[in-house]
Scaffold this active site. Structure first.
Site, PDB file in Angstrom:
ATOM      1  CD  GLU A 214      -2.859  -1.002  -0.078  1.00 46.52           C
ATOM      2  OE1 GLU A 214      -3.437   0.071  -0.325  1.00 46.52           O
ATOM      3  OE2 GLU A 214      -2.940  -2.002  -0.817  1.00 46.52           O
TER       4      GLU A 214
ATOM      5  CD1 TRP B  33      -2.482   3.394  -4.593  1.00 46.25           C
ATOM      6  CD2 TRP B  33      -2.027   1.873  -6.173  1.00 46.25           C
ATOM      7  NE1 TRP B  33      -3.317   3.633  -5.664  1.00 46.25           N
ATOM      8  CE2 TRP B  33      -3.056   2.709  -6.641  1.00 46.25           C
ATOM      9  CE3 TRP B  33      -1.574   0.833  -6.984  1.00 46.25           C
ATOM     10  CZ2 TRP B  33      -3.643   2.549  -7.891  1.00 46.25           C
ATOM     11  CZ3 TRP B  33      -2.155   0.673  -8.234  1.00 46.25           C
ATOM     12  CH2 TRP B  33      -3.173   1.521  -8.675  1.00 46.25           C
TER      13      TRP B  33
ATOM     14  CD1 TRP C 255     -16.998  12.656 -19.023  1.00 51.83           C
ATOM     15  CD2 TRP C 255     -17.731  11.139 -17.565  1.00 51.83           C
ATOM     16  NE1 TRP C 255     -15.935  11.840 -18.732  1.00 51.83           N
ATOM     17  CE2 TRP C 255     -16.358  10.891 -17.825  1.00 51.83           C
ATOM     18  CE3 TRP C 255     -18.399  10.293 -16.672  1.00 51.83           C
ATOM     19  CZ2 TRP C 255     -15.650   9.852 -17.232  1.00 51.83           C
ATOM     20  CZ3 TRP C 255     -17.691   9.255 -16.079  1.00 51.83           C
ATOM     21  CH2 TRP C 255     -16.344   9.040 -16.356  1.00 51.83           C
TER      22      TRP C 255
ATOM     23  CG  ASN D 272      -8.346   2.237  -0.103  1.00 49.64           C
ATOM     24  OD1 ASN D 272      -8.209   3.271  -0.740  1.00 49.64           O
ATOM     25  ND2 ASN D 272      -8.049   1.057  -0.608  1.00 49.64           N
TER      26      ASN D 272
ATOM     27  CD1 TRP E  66     -12.615  10.754 -15.121  1.00 51.31           C
ATOM     28  CD2 TRP E  66     -11.303  11.678 -13.569  1.00 51.31           C
ATOM     29  NE1 TRP E  66     -11.537  11.304 -15.772  1.00 51.31           N
ATOM     30  CE2 TRP E  66     -10.709  11.869 -14.837  1.00 51.31           C
ATOM     31  CE3 TRP E  66     -10.658  12.166 -12.434  1.00 51.31           C
ATOM     32  CZ2 TRP E  66      -9.501  12.545 -15.006  1.00 51.31           C
ATOM     33  CZ3 TRP E  66      -9.457  12.841 -12.592  1.00 51.31           C
ATOM     34  CH2 TRP E  66      -8.892  13.035 -13.862  1.00 51.31           C
TER      35      TRP E  66
ATOM     36  CD1 TRP F 199     -10.776  10.609  -6.913  1.00 51.15           C
ATOM     37  CD2 TRP F 199     -12.679   9.995  -7.908  1.00 51.15           C
ATOM     38  NE1 TRP F 199     -11.787  10.771  -5.998  1.00 51.15           N
ATOM     39  CE2 TRP F 199     -12.965  10.416  -6.581  1.00 51.15           C
ATOM     40  CE3 TRP F 199     -13.722   9.574  -8.713  1.00 51.15           C
ATOM     41  CZ2 TRP F 199     -14.269  10.410  -6.066  1.00 51.15           C
ATOM     42  CZ3 TRP F 199     -15.025   9.573  -8.207  1.00 51.15           C
ATOM     43  CH2 TRP F 199     -15.286   9.990  -6.903  1.00 51.15           C
TER      44      TRP F 199
END
Length: 479
Positions: free
Chosen positions: A278, A281, A309, A344, A362, A385
């Protein structure tokens, strides 16, 4: 023997004393040290902080100011463009050198270059400080950064341990009488209205708190992390993200502390490996930002520029307020507003709901998170996102549409998380807590719920929303 000229340490996103290479280097010269933080809202390209992050910054600066004062150092606060402010301070104190930790992001690197140019003949000293590995060390054959996490993380690990953290100086020589802004004059904290009560209730910013949180997590909370990290109804995460965001603790410190814990307790090695991935990441997102400075505004996959969208202000507002009619989504959005963070797993669920069920861009969600998260990170926030939307690096498959009912039932099976944040439905039985609209009239009445009045009906049917999303994604794939 002449005394050494003062050294300036420019604090940026590294609000700590330990493992601060720039401070360590300046202190090693035995020169008087002047530490400065510049609230730079003028340099082009540097993204202004959101409201929750501004609140955190104020608390973190207070903690740092106290720590530096205890060691005898001056801490100056000034507002303006970094190049103008730091060059001015260097003239005031007749500085011999300016030290800072680099930030591997294009706007911050430009700002640092401008500072160096404005200083003229004053010596500068730059140190790596915000990453485990420099982006230049993780490149492909075309000299570009990697876009898939697994090979990226393997490459990072293959390089071995990052340098060991350097200790905090025990004593610093300061200079008195330097003008400084009052922190209160920056108006970083909300007053009218004061919406930060939940932040004060849940957080203690600062380096000492960050170190204590890491120590407690590795001493007890890490056991079972691999599974518990997905459960919002449990305390299964480290909660280190805002401390890392503001550099109150460094990734190198986290890495080495975790490796030491794994050596001491081999039975925890799989949980610690997952925890470190993590951290990896975060590193991956920062490296991605290094290559793509406009990550928060541009689709990494250009095909998404044609995505259909929908502009739906009413639906966006319902999502922001936690009034979608899906309890797991609403719980996450309310947790975010109250505490400045969101679990998360739930972040993925609410993000998927916005971009796929509601077909809202987004970037609308990314901007809302940027303003409301205390851990809003310039790399992780837009990268995550884009990952959920399917337009980013290592993106989730476009056909993966999180089912908010099943996600709730799987990761909050007893409704503990939902009952905490959506009290309107807390009296419902577990079997319908994640889909109140399926409860019987008697169950609703017993729970004091009147759908559409005390708690909203779903703003979109899951099946219809999923089919609409798949059709929208198919339209750009076919094109």
């Amino acid at each position: 023997m002449t005394s050494p000229r003062p050294a300036i340490v420019w604090y940026r996103e590294d609000l700590r004393l330990s493992d601060h290479p720039a401070l360590h280097a300046a202190a090693s010269t035995q020169a008087p040290v002047v530490c400065i933080f510049v609230l730079d809202e003028r340099t082009p390209g540097v993204r202004p902080l959101g409201g929750a992050a501004r609140w955190w910054l104020a608390q973190s600066l207070r903690a740092l100011q106290e720590s530096l004062r205890d060691r005898g150092a001056s801490f100056v606060l000034r507002r303006g463009s970094a190049s103008t402010v730091i060059a001015g301070l260097a003239r005031e104190v007749d500085a011999g050198a300016v030290y800072w930790n680099e930030i591997a992001q294009a706007p911050q690197q430009r700002a640092a270059d401008q500072v160096a140019a404005a200083l003229g003949g004053v010596r500068t000293h730059r140190s790596p400080g915000d990453l485990l590995v420099a982006p230049s060390q993780i490149r492909n054959k075309e000299n570009r950064g990697l876009r898939v996490f697994t090979p990226f993380w393997r490459r990072v690990q293959s390089l071995g341990d990052p340098p060991k953290p350097v200790p905090a100086p025990t004593k610093l020589n300061g200079i008195s009488g330097i003008a400084s802004d009052a922190l209160e004059d920056w108006h970083l904290e909300p007053t009218r209205p004061d919406w930060a009560g939940g932040l004060r209730e849940n957080w203690r910013p600062g380096e000492a708190a960050a170190q204590a949180r890491l120590k407690a997590f590795l001493a007890g909370g890490i056991a079972g992390y691999s599974g518990d990290r997905d459960r919002p109804d449990r305390e299964g995460t480290s909660l280190l993200s805002p401390h890392l965001r503001f550099g109150e603790i460094s990734p190198r410190q986290v890495w080495h502390a975790a490796k030491f814990a794994a050596a001491e307790h081999p039975r925890l090695s799989s949980d610690i490996d997952k925890f470190l991935s993590e951290l990896g990441w975060r590193e991956f997102c920062r490296h991605l930002l290094y290559d793509v400075p406009d990550l928060a505004t541009r689709n990494l996959q250009a095909s998404f520029d044609a995505f259909p969208w929908k502009h739906d202000t009413k639906a966006l507002r319902a999502w922001q307020r936690g009034l979608t009619g899906y309890p797991i989504v609403d719980a996450g959005m309310r947790e975010l507003w109250h505490t400045g963070v969101m679990h998360n797993r739930v972040r993925m669920v609410v993000a998927s709901f916005l971009v796929k069920h509601l077909l809202i861009d987004w970037r609308e969600g990314e901007q809302w998170f940027w303003d409301t998260l205390v851990d809003a990170d310039a790399g992780s926030n837009p990268a995550n996102w884009q990952w959920v939307a399917g337009c980013g690096a290592d993106a989730a498959p476009y056909f993966r549409v999180f089912n908010p009912i099943l996600q709730g039932e799987k990761f909050d099976p007893d409704g503990v998380y939902v009952r905490r944040w959506v009290p309107e439905v807390k009296q419902l039985p577990d079997k319908v807590i994640h889909q109140p609209w399926t409860a019987t009239p008697l169950e609703l009445a017993s729970a004091g719920i009147e759908l559409g009045k005390t708690y909203p009906r779903p703003i979109i049917d899951h099946k219809a929303g999923r089919e609409r999303a798949l059709a929208a994604y198919a339209s750009i794939r076919n094109a």
